[in-house]
Design a protein around this motif. Structure first.
Motif, short mmCIF file in Angstrom:
data_model
loop_
_atom_site.label_atom_id
_atom_site.label_comp_id
_atom_site.label_asym_id
_atom_site.label_seq_id
_atom_site.Cartn_x
_atom_site.Cartn_y
_atom_site.Cartn_z
N ILE A 1 6.15 -3.09 6.06
CA ILE A 1 5.70 -3.36 4.69
C ILE A 1 5.77 -2.08 3.86
CG2 ILE A 1 3.77 -4.24 3.30
CD1 ILE A 1 4.88 -6.24 5.46
N THR A 2 6.24 -2.19 2.62
CA THR A 2 6.23 -1.04 1.73
C THR A 2 5.04 -1.12 0.78
OG1 THR A 2 7.37 -1.34 -0.37
CG2 THR A 2 8.68 -1.61 1.53
N ILE A 3 4.49 0.02 0.49
CA ILE A 3 3.35 0.15 -0.43
C ILE A 3 3.73 1.17 -1.50
CG2 ILE A 3 0.91 0.80 -0.68
CD1 ILE A 3 1.15 -1.61 1.14
N ASP A 4 3.69 0.77 -2.77
CA ASP A 4 3.96 1.67 -3.89
C ASP A 4 2.67 2.40 -4.23
OD1 ASP A 4 4.48 2.93 -6.31
OD2 ASP A 4 5.19 1.11 -7.32
N ILE A 5 2.65 3.72 -4.01
CA ILE A 5 1.40 4.46 -4.21
C ILE A 5 0.99 4.55 -5.68
CG2 ILE A 5 1.79 5.80 -2.11
CD1 ILE A 5 2.12 8.28 -4.04
N GLU A 6 1.85 4.13 -6.58
CA GLU A 6 1.51 4.08 -8.00
C GLU A 6 1.35 2.64 -8.47
OE1 GLU A 6 4.92 6.25 -9.44
OE2 GLU A 6 3.75 8.11 -9.57
N GLY A 7 1.41 1.69 -7.53
CA GLY A 7 1.45 0.28 -7.87
C GLY A 7 0.10 -0.32 -8.23
N ASP A 8 0.13 -1.17 -9.26
CA ASP A 8 -1.06 -1.90 -9.68
C ASP A 8 -1.10 -3.30 -9.07
OD1 ASP A 8 -2.25 0.07 -11.36
OD2 ASP A 8 -0.69 -0.33 -12.85
N ILE A 9 -0.15 -3.61 -8.20
CA ILE A 9 -0.10 -4.93 -7.58
C ILE A 9 -1.29 -5.10 -6.66
CG2 ILE A 9 1.23 -6.39 -5.99
CD1 ILE A 9 3.76 -5.08 -7.14
N GLU A 10 -1.91 -6.28 -6.74
CA GLU A 10 -3.08 -6.57 -5.90
C GLU A 10 -2.66 -6.66 -4.45
OE1 GLU A 10 -6.36 -8.49 -6.84
OE2 GLU A 10 -6.34 -7.52 -8.80
N LEU A 11 -3.59 -6.28 -3.60
CA LEU A 11 -3.36 -6.28 -2.18
C LEU A 11 -4.68 -6.55 -1.48
CD1 LEU A 11 -2.25 -4.72 0.57
CD2 LEU A 11 -2.58 -2.71 -0.78
N THR A 12 -4.62 -7.23 -0.34
CA THR A 12 -5.80 -7.42 0.50
C THR A 12 -5.65 -6.51 1.70
OG1 THR A 12 -5.95 -9.73 -0.21
CG2 THR A 12 -7.17 -9.12 1.77
N ASP A 13 -6.61 -5.61 1.90
CA ASP A 13 -6.47 -4.64 2.98
C ASP A 13 -6.77 -5.27 4.34
OD1 ASP A 13 -9.27 -4.70 3.29
OD2 ASP A 13 -9.57 -2.74 2.33
N PHE A 14 -6.69 -4.49 5.39
CA PHE A 14 -6.88 -5.00 6.74
C PHE A 14 -8.29 -5.56 6.97
CE2 PHE A 14 -3.36 -1.93 7.55
CZ PHE A 14 -2.43 -2.84 8.02
N GLY B 1 -9.91 -7.24 4.63
CA GLY B 1 -10.10 -8.39 3.76
C GLY B 1 -10.57 -8.05 2.36
N LYS B 2 -10.64 -6.76 2.04
CA LYS B 2 -11.08 -6.32 0.72
C LYS B 2 -9.90 -6.33 -0.25
CE LYS B 2 -12.80 -2.25 -1.66
NZ LYS B 2 -12.31 -0.90 -1.72
N ASN B 3 -10.12 -6.85 -1.45
CA ASN B 3 -9.09 -6.86 -2.49
C ASN B 3 -9.08 -5.51 -3.19
OD1 ASN B 3 -8.26 -9.51 -2.04
ND2 ASN B 3 -9.90 -10.31 -3.32
N THR B 4 -7.88 -5.00 -3.40
CA THR B 4 -7.70 -3.70 -4.03
C THR B 4 -6.31 -3.69 -4.67
OG1 THR B 4 -7.79 -1.29 -3.65
CG2 THR B 4 -6.85 -2.64 -1.87
N THR B 5 -5.87 -2.55 -5.13
CA THR B 5 -4.49 -2.42 -5.62
C THR B 5 -3.74 -1.52 -4.65
OG1 THR B 5 -4.99 -0.46 -6.95
CG2 THR B 5 -5.18 -2.62 -8.05
N GLN B 6 -2.42 -1.56 -4.74
CA GLN B 6 -1.62 -0.72 -3.85
C GLN B 6 -1.99 0.76 -4.02
OE1 GLN B 6 2.53 -1.68 -4.63
NE2 GLN B 6 2.53 -3.19 -2.99
N LYS B 7 -2.14 1.22 -5.28
CA LYS B 7 -2.41 2.64 -5.48
C LYS B 7 -3.80 3.03 -4.98
CE LYS B 7 -3.66 2.37 -10.38
NZ LYS B 7 -3.15 2.63 -11.73
N ASP B 8 -4.80 2.16 -5.15
CA ASP B 8 -6.14 2.48 -4.63
C ASP B 8 -6.16 2.45 -3.10
OD1 ASP B 8 -7.10 2.89 -7.17
OD2 ASP B 8 -8.05 0.93 -7.34
N PHE B 9 -5.45 1.49 -2.53
CA PHE B 9 -5.34 1.41 -1.08
C PHE B 9 -4.71 2.69 -0.53
CE2 PHE B 9 -2.73 0.18 2.66
CZ PHE B 9 -3.73 -0.24 3.52
N ALA B 10 -3.63 3.13 -1.18
CA ALA B 10 -2.93 4.33 -0.73
C ALA B 10 -3.79 5.58 -0.89
CB ALA B 10 -1.62 4.49 -1.50
#
Length: 149
Positions: free
Chosen positions: A65-78, A80-89
Motif C-alpha cells: 500500500i502507498t501512503i502520500d505523506i502530504e495526502g488529505d485522503i481519509e484512511l482508517t488505521d490499523f 480502526g481510527k479514522n485519520t488522514t494519510q498525512k496525519d497517519f504518516a
C-alpha cells in the motif's frame, strides 16, 4: 508500472488490508510512504519496483500500500481510527522524509522500518526476505544484511 504491477489497490482501510493479507496467506502489510516530487521515490519506482522478480516476491508475501505523506485522503488505521494519510504518516509514524518503507505483521504491529530508498534491487529484496522470513525477530536489518554478504 509499479502502481499496477507492484502496489495493491486500496480503499484506505488498513484493518481491511490486514484481513485481506490473512485471507491471502501473506506475511503482513508493507506501507510505502511517499510524496509527489520525491526524487528518491521516483528513482526507486523506475529502477527497483518495476522489476518482475521484485514485484512477484513482494506480491506473494505482502499487501503493498502507498501512503502520500502530504495526502488529505481519509484512511482508517490499523486500530480502526479514522485519520488522514498525512496525519497517519506524521503523527503516528513520524515520517518526515521519503520514502519510508514500513512492514506490519498480521496483527498490525510494526515489525520493520526502512528510511530512504534501498540502493539496489538486491538490497530491497533482502529487506523483504528479512521480514517475510522473520529475521526481524532476532536482529536488526543492518546485521542481517552484513550476514548475507
Amino acid at each position: 508500472d509499479p502502481y499496477t504491477d507492484f502496489f495493491n489497490d486500496s480503499f484506505g482501510d488498513l484493518q481491511e488490508e490486514l484481513e485481506t493479507a490473512k485471507d491471502e496467506d501473506k506475511k503482513g502489510v508493507m506501507l510505502f510512504f511517499e510524496m509527489d516530487d520525491c526524487p528518491f521515490c521516483t528513482r526507486m519506482k523506475k529502477t527497483v519496483l518495476n522489476q518482475p522478480d521484485v514485484q512477484q516476491y513482494f506480491r506473494d508475501n505482502f499487501r503493498l500500500i502507498t501512503i502520500d505523506i502530504e495526502g488529505d485522503i481519509e484512511l482508517t488505521d490499523f486500530a480502526g481510527k479514522n485519520t488522514t494519510q498525512k496525519d497517519f504518516a506524521f503523527q503516528q509514524h513520524r515520517v518526515r522524509a521519503t520514502p519510508v518503507i514500513a512492514f506490519f505483521d498480521l496483527d498490525g504491529k510494526k515489525v520493520a522500518k526502512y528510511t530512504g530508498a534501498p540502493g539496489t534491487e538486491k538490497e530491497f529484496m533482502l529487506l523483504g526476505k528479512y521480514v517475510a522470513e522473520g529475521h526481524y525477530k532476532a536482529m536488526p536489518f543492518t546485521k542481517y544484511k552484513r550476514q548475507q554478504k
